[in-house]
Design a protein around this motif. Structure first.
Motif, mmCIF file in Angstrom:
data_model
loop_
_atom_site.group_PDB
_atom_site.id
_atom_site.type_symbol
_atom_site.label_atom_id
_atom_site.label_comp_id
_atom_site.label_asym_id
_atom_site.label_seq_id
_atom_site.Cartn_x
_atom_site.Cartn_y
_atom_site.Cartn_z
ATOM 1 N N LYS A 51 0.394 56.667 -10.928
ATOM 2 C CA LYS A 51 -0.450 56.225 -11.836
ATOM 3 C C LYS A 51 -0.622 54.524 -12.044
ATOM 4 N N LEU A 52 -0.012 53.806 -11.177
ATOM 5 C CA LEU A 52 -0.338 52.434 -11.237
ATOM 6 C C LEU A 52 -0.370 52.195 -9.706
ATOM 7 N N LYS A 53 -1.444 51.078 -9.531
ATOM 8 C CA LYS A 53 -1.793 50.644 -7.984
ATOM 9 C C LYS A 53 -0.597 49.562 -7.494
ATOM 10 N N SER A 54 -0.283 48.899 -8.561
ATOM 11 C CA SER A 54 0.775 47.769 -8.287
ATOM 12 C C SER A 54 1.642 47.557 -9.572
ATOM 13 N N PHE A 55 2.644 47.161 -9.212
ATOM 14 C CA PHE A 55 3.808 46.947 -10.288
ATOM 15 C C PHE A 55 3.552 45.878 -11.101
ATOM 16 N N PRO A 56 3.280 46.038 -12.680
ATOM 17 C CA PRO A 56 2.832 45.190 -13.873
ATOM 18 C C PRO A 56 3.891 44.073 -14.175
ATOM 19 N N LEU A 57 5.113 44.493 -13.907
ATOM 20 C CA LEU A 57 6.222 43.422 -14.215
ATOM 21 C C LEU A 57 6.485 42.422 -13.386
ATOM 22 N N THR A 58 6.045 41.227 -13.578
ATOM 23 C CA THR A 58 6.018 39.972 -12.715
ATOM 24 C C THR A 58 7.486 39.535 -12.451
ATOM 25 N N GLN A 59 8.535 39.517 -13.260
ATOM 26 C CA GLN A 59 9.961 39.212 -13.247
ATOM 27 C C GLN A 59 10.628 39.697 -14.422
ATOM 28 N N LEU A 60 12.067 39.578 -14.669
ATOM 29 C CA LEU A 60 12.564 40.129 -15.629
ATOM 30 C C LEU A 60 12.577 39.174 -16.566
ATOM 31 N N VAL A 61 12.791 39.421 -17.994
ATOM 32 C CA VAL A 61 12.919 38.512 -19.094
ATOM 33 C C VAL A 61 14.206 38.919 -19.617
ATOM 34 N N SER A 62 14.878 37.916 -20.418
ATOM 35 C CA SER A 62 16.184 38.192 -21.248
ATOM 36 C C SER A 62 16.237 37.334 -22.218
ATOM 37 N N ALA A 63 17.356 37.298 -23.434
ATOM 38 C CA ALA A 63 17.314 36.267 -24.191
ATOM 39 C C ALA A 63 18.717 36.564 -24.490
ATOM 40 N N ILE A 64 19.414 35.209 -25.218
ATOM 41 C CA ILE A 64 20.470 34.936 -25.486
ATOM 42 C C ILE A 64 20.570 33.910 -26.565
ATOM 43 N N SER A 65 21.687 33.864 -27.407
ATOM 44 C CA SER A 65 21.951 32.791 -28.581
ATOM 45 C C SER A 65 23.022 32.003 -28.057
ATOM 46 N N ALA A 66 22.714 30.823 -28.647
ATOM 47 C CA ALA A 66 23.804 29.653 -28.280
ATOM 48 C C ALA A 66 23.669 28.884 -29.613
ATOM 49 N N GLY A 67 25.181 28.262 -30.035
ATOM 50 C CA GLY A 67 24.892 27.618 -31.337
ATOM 51 C C GLY A 67 26.243 26.835 -31.369
ATOM 52 N N VAL A 68 26.330 25.881 -32.255
ATOM 53 C CA VAL A 68 27.113 25.012 -32.658
ATOM 54 C C VAL A 68 28.228 25.782 -33.572
ATOM 55 N N VAL A 69 29.369 25.945 -33.242
ATOM 56 C CA VAL A 69 30.461 26.645 -34.187
ATOM 57 C C VAL A 69 31.631 25.719 -34.149
ATOM 58 N N ASP A 70 32.168 25.145 -35.368
ATOM 59 C CA ASP A 70 33.231 24.530 -35.340
ATOM 60 C C ASP A 70 33.041 23.192 -34.569
ATOM 61 N N GLY A 71 32.003 22.665 -34.591
ATOM 62 C CA GLY A 71 31.671 21.344 -33.901
ATOM 63 C C GLY A 71 31.404 21.634 -32.279
ATOM 64 N N ALA A 72 31.490 22.738 -31.888
ATOM 65 C CA ALA A 72 31.480 23.029 -30.450
ATOM 66 C C ALA A 72 30.196 24.070 -30.096
ATOM 67 N N PRO A 73 29.600 23.617 -28.806
ATOM 68 C CA PRO A 73 28.566 24.568 -28.409
ATOM 69 C C PRO A 73 29.134 25.892 -27.902
ATOM 70 N N VAL A 74 28.769 26.884 -28.388
ATOM 71 C CA VAL A 74 29.152 28.312 -27.687
ATOM 72 C C VAL A 74 28.052 29.268 -27.426
ATOM 73 N N LEU A 75 28.046 30.184 -26.445
ATOM 74 C CA LEU A 75 27.277 31.311 -26.089
ATOM 75 C C LEU A 75 27.385 32.428 -26.794
#
Ligand code: UDP
Length: 261
Positions: free
Chosen positions: A154-178
């Motif tokens: 049903k498609l001539k070519s693949f519409p997804l150009t690349q993957l995308v993701s998301a992640i959080s990061a923050g400062v907890v007890d004064g330290a950067p964490v993922l």
């Protein structure tokens, strides 16, 4: 190195990540994504039509939109469904627009043809980072659905150009964490949600101090953590997509080409 995080993770460590595909067989693509105890059902369904505004404005190609909601039993205290309250929660509305933007950033809408892809993200269990899990899983569900369209010719070519993701990061007890879980999120002085492509570009950065401010150095540290997390997520996404499908040669080649960039 000893950890000061309540669950024993290193500052730059993701929670255990998993993708279970095909959890919603009537959808064109689906996956149950887990970031630790945060679990989100992500599905992609395809409508062979486009929104009226696209027809009126003679916009070529297709459209992609997203919806997000938390199931009533996803939280410790039951959360009423929006329909029972008669209005869409402001937070849900913000999150679903973010998911749509993230996925459109990596989708060539012209290649979709006159179709609308609906990405539905329903939180089964909330423990922080539901929006990041929704974007990451939504992309996997989208890729599975598009592989299906390719395989069906049903498609001539693949519409997804690349993957995308998301992640959080923050400062907890004064330290950067993922990848903050709920306990960390509650106590975080700063909370960032970072959406990135597999090519390493940023799509969106949402960052704010919670009754706190943050320095340029802390921001750089959080972005560096997010870059590391995103690079790990994309490998897992890729494995999940390839394992989920028996894709046609074309879509495999397109995915391989996207991955090679
Ligand atoms: N949360 C909740 N009820 C709500 C909203 C949030 O229990 O109505 C919890 C849930 O665990 C969620 C966390 O708070 O994952 C953090 O919410 P936030 O709005 O920061 O979004 P998220 O981190 O889930 O993207």
């Amino acid at each position: 190195m000893s950890s000061t995080r309540h669950d024993g993770r290193q500052p730059d460590q993701l929670r255990p990540i998993s993708f279970i595909p095909h959890v919603a067989p009537h959808a064109a693509g689906s996956v149950l994504v887990s970031f630790g105890n945060t679990r989100v059902i992500c599905s992609a369904t395809i409508d062979e039509d486009v929104p009226r505004w696209m027809k009126t404005q003679r916009v070529e190609g297709g459209w992609l939109t997203a919806e997000y909601s938390m199931l009533p039993y996803s939280t410790l205290q039951r959360k009423d469904r929006d329909i029972s309250r008669g209005k869409l929660d402001g937070r849900s509305s913000e999150i679903q627009r973010l998911i749509g933007r993230a996925l459109r950033a990596v989708t060539d809408l012209k290649k979709l043809g006159q179709r609308t892809v609906w990405i539905d993200c329903d939180v089964l269990q909330a423990d922080g980072g539901t929006r990041t899990a929704a974007i990451t899983g939504g992309c996997v569900a989208l890729a599975i659905a598009l592989n299906g369209l390719m395989a069906a010719g049903k498609l001539k070519s693949f519409p997804l150009t690349q993957l995308v993701s998301a992640i959080s990061a923050g400062v907890v007890d004064g330290a950067p964490v993922l990848d903050l879980d709920y306990i960390e999120d509650k106590g975080a002085a700063v909370d960032f949600n970072v959406v990135m492509t597999e090519g390493g570009d940023f799509v969106e950065v949402q960052g704010s101090g919670e009754e706190a401010v943050f320095s340029g150095d802390q921001m750089s540290a959080m972005l560096a953590l997010a870059q590391k997390g995103s690079a790990e997520l994309v490998v897992l996404q890729r494995q999940a997509i390839l394992a989920a499908d028996k894709p046609s040669g074309d879509s495999l080649a397109a995915l391989a080409a996207a991955f090679a960039r």
